[in-house]
Write a protein that holds these residues in place. Structure first.
Motif, PDB file in Angstrom:
ATOM      1  N   HIS A   1       0.860  -1.176   0.000  1.00  0.00           N
ATOM      2  CA  HIS A   1       0.000   0.000   0.000  1.00  0.00           C
ATOM      3  C   HIS A   1       0.898   1.227   0.000  1.00  0.00           C
ATOM      4  O   HIS A   1       1.852   1.294   0.762  1.00  0.00           O
ATOM      5  N   ASN A   2       0.588   2.168  -0.889  1.00  0.00           N
ATOM      6  CA  ASN A   2       1.376   3.386  -0.989  1.00  0.00           C
ATOM      7  C   ASN A   2       0.567   4.547  -0.418  1.00  0.00           C
ATOM      8  O   ASN A   2      -0.478   4.902  -0.953  1.00  0.00           O
ATOM      9  N   LEU A   3       1.058   5.125   0.685  1.00  0.00           N
ATOM     10  CA  LEU A   3       0.320   6.213   1.348  1.00  0.00           C
ATOM     11  C   LEU A   3       0.138   7.415   0.428  1.00  0.00           C
ATOM     12  O   LEU A   3      -0.797   8.193   0.598  1.00  0.00           O
ATOM     13  N   VAL A   4       1.030   7.562  -0.541  1.00  0.00           N
ATOM     14  CA  VAL A   4       0.982   8.733  -1.408  1.00  0.00           C
ATOM     15  C   VAL A   4      -0.136   8.617  -2.439  1.00  0.00           C
ATOM     16  O   VAL A   4      -0.815   9.585  -2.748  1.00  0.00           O
ATOM     17  N   THR A   5      -0.329   7.421  -2.964  1.00  0.00           N
ATOM     18  CA  THR A   5      -1.248   7.280  -4.099  1.00  0.00           C
ATOM     19  C   THR A   5      -2.463   6.403  -3.812  1.00  0.00           C
ATOM     20  O   THR A   5      -3.450   6.468  -4.551  1.00  0.00           O
ATOM     21  N   ASP A   6      -2.404   5.565  -2.784  1.00  0.00           N
ATOM     22  CA  ASP A   6      -3.527   4.655  -2.529  1.00  0.00           C
ATOM     23  C   ASP A   6      -4.529   5.267  -1.552  1.00  0.00           C
ATOM     24  O   ASP A   6      -4.254   6.230  -0.871  1.00  0.00           O
ATOM     25  N   LYS A   7      -5.703   4.646  -1.506  1.00  0.00           N
ATOM     26  CA  LYS A   7      -6.802   5.197  -0.717  1.00  0.00           C
ATOM     27  C   LYS A   7      -6.860   4.569   0.677  1.00  0.00           C
ATOM     28  O   LYS A   7      -5.976   3.828   1.070  1.00  0.00           O
ATOM     29  N   VAL A   8      -7.931   4.873   1.387  1.00  0.00           N
ATOM     30  CA  VAL A   8      -8.160   4.310   2.715  1.00  0.00           C
ATOM     31  C   VAL A   8      -8.014   2.789   2.647  1.00  0.00           C
ATOM     32  O   VAL A   8      -8.494   2.159   1.712  1.00  0.00           O
TER      33      VAL A   8
ATOM     34  N   VAL B   1      -2.186  12.639   4.166  1.00  0.00           N
ATOM     35  CA  VAL B   1      -2.105  11.296   4.745  1.00  0.00           C
ATOM     36  C   VAL B   1      -2.764  11.266   6.129  1.00  0.00           C
ATOM     37  O   VAL B   1      -3.412  10.281   6.489  1.00  0.00           O
ATOM     38  N   LEU B   2      -2.644  12.374   6.866  1.00  0.00           N
ATOM     39  CA  LEU B   2      -3.361  12.436   8.149  1.00  0.00           C
ATOM     40  C   LEU B   2      -4.874  12.338   7.904  1.00  0.00           C
ATOM     41  O   LEU B   2      -5.600  11.709   8.679  1.00  0.00           O
ATOM     42  N   GLY B   3      -5.335  12.956   6.813  1.00  0.00           N
ATOM     43  CA  GLY B   3      -6.744  12.854   6.438  1.00  0.00           C
ATOM     44  C   GLY B   3      -7.126  11.409   6.120  1.00  0.00           C
ATOM     45  O   GLY B   3      -8.215  10.942   6.465  1.00  0.00           O
ATOM     46  N   LEU B   4      -6.209  10.716   5.480  1.00  0.00           N
ATOM     47  CA  LEU B   4      -6.416   9.304   5.162  1.00  0.00           C
ATOM     48  C   LEU B   4      -6.561   8.480   6.448  1.00  0.00           C
ATOM     49  O   LEU B   4      -7.441   7.608   6.561  1.00  0.00           O
ATOM     50  N   PHE B   5      -5.738   8.784   7.420  1.00  0.00           N
ATOM     51  CA  PHE B   5      -5.817   8.069   8.701  1.00  0.00           C
ATOM     52  C   PHE B   5      -7.142   8.389   9.402  1.00  0.00           C
ATOM     53  O   PHE B   5      -7.802   7.499   9.943  1.00  0.00           O
ATOM     54  N   ARG B   6      -7.502   9.681   9.380  1.00  0.00           N
ATOM     55  CA  ARG B   6      -8.776  10.081   9.993  1.00  0.00           C
ATOM     56  C   ARG B   6      -9.929   9.296   9.366  1.00  0.00           C
ATOM     57  O   ARG B   6     -10.783   8.765  10.070  1.00  0.00           O
ATOM     58  N   ASP B   7      -9.927   9.195   8.026  1.00  0.00           N
ATOM     59  CA  ASP B   7     -11.033   8.517   7.348  1.00  0.00           C
ATOM     60  C   ASP B   7     -11.003   7.006   7.566  1.00  0.00           C
ATOM     61  O   ASP B   7     -12.018   6.329   7.400  1.00  0.00           O
ATOM     62  N   SER B   8      -9.830   6.470   7.902  1.00  0.00           N
ATOM     63  CA  SER B   8      -9.739   5.032   8.189  1.00  0.00           C
ATOM     64  C   SER B   8     -10.186   4.711   9.599  1.00  0.00           C
ATOM     65  O   SER B   8     -10.673   3.616   9.869  1.00  0.00           O
ATOM     66  N   LEU B   9      -9.980   5.668  10.499  1.00  0.00           N
ATOM     67  CA  LEU B   9     -10.241   5.389  11.908  1.00  0.00           C
ATOM     68  C   LEU B   9     -11.721   5.499  12.244  1.00  0.00           C
ATOM     69  O   LEU B   9     -12.418   6.390  11.756  1.00  0.00           O
ATOM     70  N   VAL B  10     -12.183   4.613  13.092  1.00  0.00           N
ATOM     71  CA  VAL B  10     -13.525   4.769  13.657  1.00  0.00           C
ATOM     72  C   VAL B  10     -13.482   5.980  14.596  1.00  0.00           C
ATOM     73  O   VAL B  10     -12.405   6.417  15.019  1.00  0.00           O
ATOM     74  N   ARG B  11     -14.646   6.526  14.908  1.00  0.00           N
ATOM     75  CA  ARG B  11     -14.673   7.644  15.853  1.00  0.00           C
ATOM     76  C   ARG B  11     -14.089   7.198  17.190  1.00  0.00           C
ATOM     77  O   ARG B  11     -14.427   6.135  17.683  1.00  0.00           O
ATOM     78  N   GLY B  12     -13.214   7.999  17.737  1.00  0.00           N
ATOM     79  CA  GLY B  12     -12.566   7.608  18.984  1.00  0.00           C
ATOM     80  C   GLY B  12     -11.390   6.666  18.784  1.00  0.00           C
ATOM     81  O   GLY B  12     -10.747   6.261  19.748  1.00  0.00           O
ATOM     82  N   GLY B  13     -11.123   6.302  17.507  1.00  0.00           N
ATOM     83  CA  GLY B  13      -9.991   5.424  17.224  1.00  0.00           C
ATOM     84  C   GLY B  13      -8.669   6.138  17.482  1.00  0.00           C
ATOM     85  O   GLY B  13      -8.609   7.365  17.563  1.00  0.00           O
ATOM     86  N   PHE B  14      -7.596   5.366  17.601  1.00  0.00           N
ATOM     87  CA  PHE B  14      -6.311   5.900  18.056  1.00  0.00           C
ATOM     88  C   PHE B  14      -5.301   6.047  16.921  1.00  0.00           C
ATOM     89  O   PHE B  14      -5.260   5.218  16.013  1.00  0.00           O
ATOM     90  N   LEU B  15      -4.494   7.088  17.026  1.00  0.00           N
ATOM     91  CA  LEU B  15      -3.411   7.305  16.065  1.00  0.00           C
ATOM     92  C   LEU B  15      -2.119   7.489  16.837  1.00  0.00           C
ATOM     93  O   LEU B  15      -2.054   8.280  17.769  1.00  0.00           O
TER      94      LEU B  15
END
Lengths: 284, 183
Positions: free
Chosen positions: A200-207, A231-245
């Protein structure tokens, strides 16, 4: 030492990045330039091409050479339990909260050679959560993913890693989790039973998945501000609400608007939670 | 831009103390003395310097009048837009932070507007970076190896890069003050 004409080198670097993107689909255009420049210079030196242009030539005309280049440009090896206080906090503060989800998905983004994947698996095993977990370990470098799957590391690192493990609150001895042979240690492959390795490429791939925890330590430091934000936006969209980063110990979020979608659980250790109320694309 | 290793603390204290505020230029220090995980170098040097001492922060701009220290366990680089960048690339000459990595990136960012200072140390790290600084038109200042607790590092710098000034420690800060105020 070779003389460097900065203006000329800039042109060469731009063409190199363009060749990599247009010919092979790898986009380094938004990487932090200083480190990228240094690594490309190193590639020139290692392969004795003399110039970046000659490196670009090989990249365009030798189909297999791209993997050598990717290896040279990707985030290098790490340590097991690097920054023990972070792993202690994961163990003592994050895992007890994760336990409230019946199924736990963890995304280790940019896993490189896998040292943190095994560290995490050990942590989950010792805290009795592993059977409920699925770890997705991703990287864009196929060679690193192969090394991560093998879990074989130089034995000289084991002593420092054992120390880290104990400082991180380890309940046994790290040696219980690997077998040593000659100059190498091999991690117990049972630790891999709930790990999926994927390219998976953080630059070009999706959630990548819906995750309760995303670990991505010292990867975003190689990205310029706009890419870090994306990429932080990508992590936000992957995480459930209250999920951890969990990010690297000295990473700055101050220049990324997406940082506002997270609240620090422990700001010093760079452990965050996705806010319950965020509106990624005006939706939620 | 100052690099040092073995014996560096002993050299940094008087050097930083002799830098007089207000200094219109930034000072960036890469010392091997920082053990990973400890943040002890900043408070230690802050007690001796008359300028504010801070750890260089990832992505934040380089600031004039401040002494920025390279973080333990990471390479510190300067981007062309004069912001700090970090990396966890392999150690250079067993060191992370490495002086070579800092100096080379700073040479790209500042060109002729940069002075690199090599102090005492028992490693060849920094010599190549200092050569790059000179090549980019910057100034190379090396502590006289005879005056250094560990002469390996300044000697390697002299051998590989040469120097515009080779001075005993006590004369380096006055030179830096003078350079900063006429820059």
């Amino acid at each position: 030492m070779d003389r460097i004409d900065p203006a000329l080198e800039d042109i060469e670097l731009e063409l190199f990045v363009r060749a990599l993107r247009q010919r092979h689909g790898y986009d380094f255009g938004h990487y932090a330039p200083a480190s990228l420049r240094r690594r490309v210079r190193q590639l020139v030196q290692t392969h004795g091409t003399g110039t970046i242009s000659a490196l670009t030539g090989r990249l365009l005309h030798e189909p297999e050479f791209v993997f050598t280049v990717i290896e040279g440009l990707s985030v290098p090896v790490s340590d097991m339990f690097r920054d023990p206080p972070v792993f202690r906090a994961l163990r003592e503060q994050v895992l007890p909260l994760l336990a409230s989800w019946p199924r736990i998905n963890i995304w280790q983004a940019g896993c490189a050679s896998g040292q943190e994947v095994y560290s995490l698996a050990i942590l989950l095993e010792e805290e009795g959560l592993y059977e409920r977990c699925q770890i997705y370990a991703t990287d864009f470098n196929p060679a690193a993913l192969r090394r991560a799957q093998e879990g074989i590391y130089p034995a000289r690192a084991a002593q420092a890693w054992s120390r880290n493990y104990l400082e991180a609150g380890g309940r046994h001895s790290l040696a219980d989790y690997y077998s040593a042979r000659y100059e190498f240690i091999k991690l117990d492959q049972r630790l891999r039973r709930n790990v999926s390795f994927a390219n998976h490429n953080l630059v070009t791939d999706k959630v990548f998945c819906e995750a309760q925890l995303v670990l991505c330590r010292n990867v975003l430091i190689y990205f310029a501000n706009p890419l870090q934000d994306r990429v932080l936006g990508l992590f936000r969209d992957s995480l459930v609400r209250g999920g951890f980063l969990c990010l690297g110990l000295r990473e700055s979020l101050e220049f990324a608007p997406s940082g506002a979608d997270f609240t620090a659980l422990d700001a010093n250790l760079r452990i965050y939670r996705r806010n319950v109320f965020t509106a990624p694309d005006g939706k939620a | 831009m100052i690099g040092c290793s073995a014996g560096g603390l002993g050299a940094l204290k008087p050097l930083l103390r002799a830098l007089t505020p207000p200094l219109p230029l930034p000072v960036i220090v890469c010392s091997h003395s920082a053990e990973p995980g400890t943040g002890l170098l900043v408070p230690l040097l802050a007690r001796h310097a008359r300028l504010p001492v801070r750890e260089a922060r990832e992505r934040w701009p380089v600031e004039a009048g401040i002494i920025h220290l390279a973080p333990p366990g990471y390479h510190l680089l300067i981007e062309r837009d004069r912001c700090f960048a970090y990396s966890v690339d392999e150690p250079v000459h067993y060191s992370r932070p490495s002086i070579d990595v800092l100096f080379e990136s700073a040479a790209d960012a500042y060109g002729a507007g940069l002075a690199g200072v090599m102090l005492t140390g028992a490693s060849p790290d920094g010599a190549q970076g200092l050569a790059r600084i000179r090549q980019a038109g910057g100034l190379a200042i090396v502590q006289d190896p005879a005056d250094a607790l560990a002469p390996t590092m300044p000697q390697a710098a002299l051998d590989q890069a040469g120097a515009d000034h080779c001075l005993p420690l006590a004369r380096i800060a006055p030179l830096l003050n003078e350079l900063a105020h006429c820059a």
